[in-house]
Design an enzyme around this catalytic site. Structure first.
Site, short mmCIF file in Angstrom:
data_model
loop_
_atom_site.label_atom_id
_atom_site.label_comp_id
_atom_site.label_asym_id
_atom_site.label_seq_id
_atom_site.Cartn_x
_atom_site.Cartn_y
_atom_site.Cartn_z
CG ASP A 22 3.34 42.18 61.31
OD1 ASP A 22 3.35 42.90 62.33
OD2 ASP A 22 2.99 42.58 60.19
CG HIS A 50 -2.96 18.15 30.11
ND1 HIS A 50 -2.18 18.64 29.10
CD2 HIS A 50 -2.15 18.04 31.19
CE1 HIS A 50 -0.94 18.82 29.53
NE2 HIS A 50 -0.90 18.45 30.80
CB THR A 109 6.48 42.17 56.84
OG1 THR A 109 6.11 43.35 56.13
CG2 THR A 109 5.22 41.39 57.20
CD GLU A 112 -7.49 19.90 26.35
OE1 GLU A 112 -7.24 21.00 25.81
OE2 GLU A 112 -6.85 19.47 27.34
CB ALA A 118 2.35 55.49 66.09
CB CYS A 148 -0.69 20.25 25.08
SG CYS A 148 -1.24 18.65 25.67
#
Length: 377
Positions: free
Chosen positions: A210, A60, A206, A62, A174, A85
């Site tokens: 695509d 972490h 989608t 610290e 379109a 923590c």
């Protein structure tokens, strides 16, 4: 001054906290699902070390700052963007590490909403006689980890919707042609949105139209640890209520891809997708996947920040369900005309039904404009 008596916040405190925030940002694309955290150790007005949380399962902020110190840290002040923590997980307690190191003052950006912490780290520090000052540049510190905060405050992820349009509010011609509305710099910016997300969600239409990959490409990120960021597994979710995803879709070759379908899909249809990961969810009463249930399930699986990259129909459903925290729209200096496809398929018949948003950021990205909006209020 006693260890539990907070001192007046100074400009020096604000300065070093701002630097700790910059340090935390180094983990923006690699730390999730853990929060992005930075730590600056200061003694006699000088920075003696810095640390940030780079990758889940590793040190972490610290602990990394303490390990990097080349001088005695006893008597130092630790500037931490998030409450240290209190508990031992895959790494030790940062609060106890600061106590053992002899730090005498901790200036913090915000309390950790994690139920195992929530002030317990502060209590460890105070019990050891360490002065604790909290809430410094809190809004900026909250902005580092909107998903971490949202998950533990409401059991939901922080949800972004990415859209791209022409000046006249169109997303494709379109005939469905849409590559490319925006320029290369905007597309690189989207790569960074993906990289900071724990999950990327798209719709089946989608995928059909695509055939996207939804990948994070290190060559386009342009950030520290780009290669590592591109290698971290992110869940990709295809919202496909009735299971229409083409078997040849590129996304299905990615082991991180999950197809979210409605519970009412027949067993016979499910059997056709046995080789893929399916997520069955309640429907919304119209035979479509309940998006709130989907987001709650993603949050429960450590997907703290979720990015939707989808078409007009799914975008509208997300907005109508009031599940979007942030909308990011890339506006290209193009006109596509009246017959082109619109940005979202919202069914609005009067001004009273309109969705009020407010701008939170506007900036130019290459030749395009990026607008960031949130729900008003």
């Amino acid at each position: 001054m006693s260890g539990n008596q907070p001192s007046t916040v100074t400009q020096t405190d604000l300065h070093f906290m701002a630097l700790a925030i910059r340090e935390a940002e180094r983990g923006l694309y690699t730390a999730h699902p853990n929060p992005r955290v930075g730590c600056i150790l200061v003694k006699n007005g000088e920075i003696i070390s810095r640390g940030y949380h780079r990758l889940t399962g590793t040190g972490h902020a610290e602990a990394n700052a303490l390990a990097a110190a080349k001088t005695d840290v006893r008597g130092a002040t630790a500037y931490c963007t998030l409450e240290p923590c209190s508990y031992k997980g895959r790494t030790g307690s940062c609060a106890e590490a600061l106590v053992s190191a002899g730090v005498t003052r901790v200036v913090c950006g915000m309390q950790d909403p994690h139920p195992k912490n929530r002030g317990k780290g502060f209590e460890i520090l105070k019990q050891a006689g360490i002065e604790v000052v909290n809430g410094i540049l809190e809004q900026s510190n909250r902005a580092l980890n909107p998903g971490h905060i949202r998950k533990f405050e409401s059991a939901m992820p922080y949800t972004r919707l990415k859209l791209a349009m022409s000046m006249d509010g169109k997303t494709a011609l379109a005939n469905g042609e849409s590559k490319w509305i925006t320029g290369p710099q905007a597309r690189k910016d989207v790569q960074r949105l993906r990289a900071r997300s724990s999950a990327i969600v798209t719709g089946v239409q989608t995928v059909i139209d695509d055939d996207p990959q939804m990948s994070v490409r290190s060559s386009e990120l342009g950030v520290e640890d780009a290669k590592l960021a591109s290698e971290i597994e992110r869940k990709i979710v295809v919202v496909d209520s009735t299971l229409r995803t083409p078997k040849h879709a590129q996304l299905l070759a990615n082991p991180a891809t999950v197809i979210a379908c409605a519970e009412g899909v027949s067993d016979a249809r499910r059997a056709e997708y046995n080789e893929y990961s399916l997520m069955s969810l309640p429907d919304d009463g119209k035979g479509r996947v309940n998006l709130k249930s989907l987001l709650a399930k993603l949050a429960a699986n450590d997907c703290n920040e979720v990015l939707f990259e989808c078409g007009a129909s799914l975008s509208a459903s997300l907005i109508e369900a009031q599940l979007v925290d942030e909308i990011i729209i890339y506006v290209a200096p193009k006109l596509l005309g009246a017959s082109a496809r619109s940005l979202v398929d919202l069914n609005i018949n009067s001004m009273s039904q309109s969705y009020d948003l407010e701008f939170t950021d506007q900036r130019q990205v290459g030749s395009d404009i990026r607008l960031t909006l949130s729900r008003k209020g």
